[in-house]
Design an enzyme around this catalytic site. Structure first.
Site, PDB file in Angstrom:
ATOM      1  CB  CYS A  51       1.088  -2.125   4.896  1.00 14.84           C
ATOM      2  SG  CYS A  51       0.943  -3.098   6.404  1.00 14.84           S
ATOM      3  CG  HIS A 102      10.085 -23.365  13.638  1.00 11.99           C
ATOM      4  ND1 HIS A 102      10.141 -23.107  14.980  1.00 11.99           N
ATOM      5  CD2 HIS A 102      11.281 -23.948  13.328  1.00 11.99           C
ATOM      6  CE1 HIS A 102      11.297 -23.516  15.482  1.00 11.99           C
ATOM      7  NE2 HIS A 102      12.021 -24.014  14.494  1.00 11.99           N
ATOM      8  CG  HIS A 121       8.638 -27.474  12.525  1.00 12.67           C
ATOM      9  ND1 HIS A 121       8.448 -26.874  13.743  1.00 12.67           N
ATOM     10  CD2 HIS A 121       9.973 -27.677  12.399  1.00 12.67           C
ATOM     11  CE1 HIS A 121       9.622 -26.711  14.341  1.00 12.67           C
ATOM     12  NE2 HIS A 121      10.559 -27.186  13.550  1.00 12.67           N
ATOM     13  CG  ASP A 140      -0.332   0.249   2.528  1.00  9.27           C
ATOM     14  OD1 ASP A 140       0.911   0.327   2.599  1.00  9.27           O
ATOM     15  OD2 ASP A 140      -1.073   0.402   3.520  1.00  9.27           O
ATOM     16  CB  THR A 190       2.617  -1.597  11.145  1.00  9.62           C
ATOM     17  OG1 THR A 190       1.357  -2.082  10.647  1.00  9.62           O
ATOM     18  CG2 THR A 190       2.465  -0.173  11.661  1.00  9.62           C
TER      19      THR A 190
HETATM   20  C1  RB5 Z   1      -1.513   3.174   6.252  1.00 10.49           C
HETATM   21  O1  RB5 Z   1      -1.437   4.440   6.787  1.00 10.49           O
HETATM   22  C2  RB5 Z   1      -1.240   2.126   7.326  1.00 10.49           C
HETATM   23  O2  RB5 Z   1      -2.305   2.034   8.181  1.00 10.49           O
HETATM   24  C3  RB5 Z   1      -0.941   0.793   6.678  1.00 10.49           C
HETATM   25  O3  RB5 Z   1       0.139   0.911   5.823  1.00 10.49           O
HETATM   26  C4  RB5 Z   1      -0.593  -0.345   7.617  1.00 10.49           C
HETATM   27  O4  RB5 Z   1       0.412   0.021   8.499  1.00 10.49           O
HETATM   28  C5  RB5 Z   1      -1.723  -0.991   8.294  1.00 10.49           C
HETATM   29  O5  RB5 Z   1      -1.564  -1.967   9.026  1.00 10.49           O
END
Ligand code: RB5
Length: 156
Positions: free
Chosen positions: A68, A101, A136, A11, A70
């Site tokens: 993304c 695993h 596993h 994203d 996080t």
């Molecule tokens: C986008 O701002 C952010 O929320 C997305 O990239 C991600 O971190 C969501 O989990």
């Protein structure tokens, strides 16, 4: 590593890492299926997670890399599909163990939380590590046999 296809989906939060990750995959001799996003406009991470899940499910790709901000949203979205085992990795140890695993088939990265050099090291380890099988294997099989918990006493 030859001839494997890797689907990549990011994203806007993951876009900053995408080009370097694609270069790294191509240098390793992999075919890249770029499922977007392609610019910095704000988008919804589930759309890109679902595109990667679809590509792997239809065998258009062997593995996935999703990014993304996080890595959390992508992980949640990808792991809704029984043929996906998506692992959010922050270092080479989690990357190695995700393969050894868990037989992970999607590497998830958080572009806002990991430096690009470390992200590429995680990717290299992810691509080079085989599933350990043995003890596993039965555990991984169990992931596709969840108990039925869907009754009135559980959350909607
Ligand atoms: C986008 O701002 C952010 O929320 C997305 O990239 C991600 O971190 C969501 O989990």
């Amino acid at each position: 590593m030859q001839d494997r296809t890797v689907a990549i989906g990011v994203d806007h939060g993951g876009l900053s890492l995408k080009a370097e990750i694609i270069d790294h995959l191509e240098e390793a001799g992999l075919v890249v299926l770029d499922l977007g996003t392609h610019d910095s406009q704000s988008v919804d991470y589930p759309d890109y997670a679902y595109a990667v899940a679809d590509a792997i499910g239809r065998k258009r790709a062997d593995l996935g890399v999703v990014i993304c901000g996080t890595g959390i949203g992508m992980s949640i979205a990808l792991n809704r599909f029984r043929w996906i085992r998506a692992a959010l990795c922050h270092d080479v140890t989690t990357s190695r163990l995700a393969r050894e695993h868990n037989d992970a088939n999607v590497l998830v990265l958080g572009a806002r939380l990991i430096a690009s050099e470390l992200a590429k090291e995680c990717l290299t380890v992810f691509l080079q590590t085989e599933f350990g099988a043995g003890r596993h294997a039965a555990r991984v099989r169990k992931l596709n046999e969840p108990p039925v918990l869907d009754d009135a006493s559980h959350a909607a």
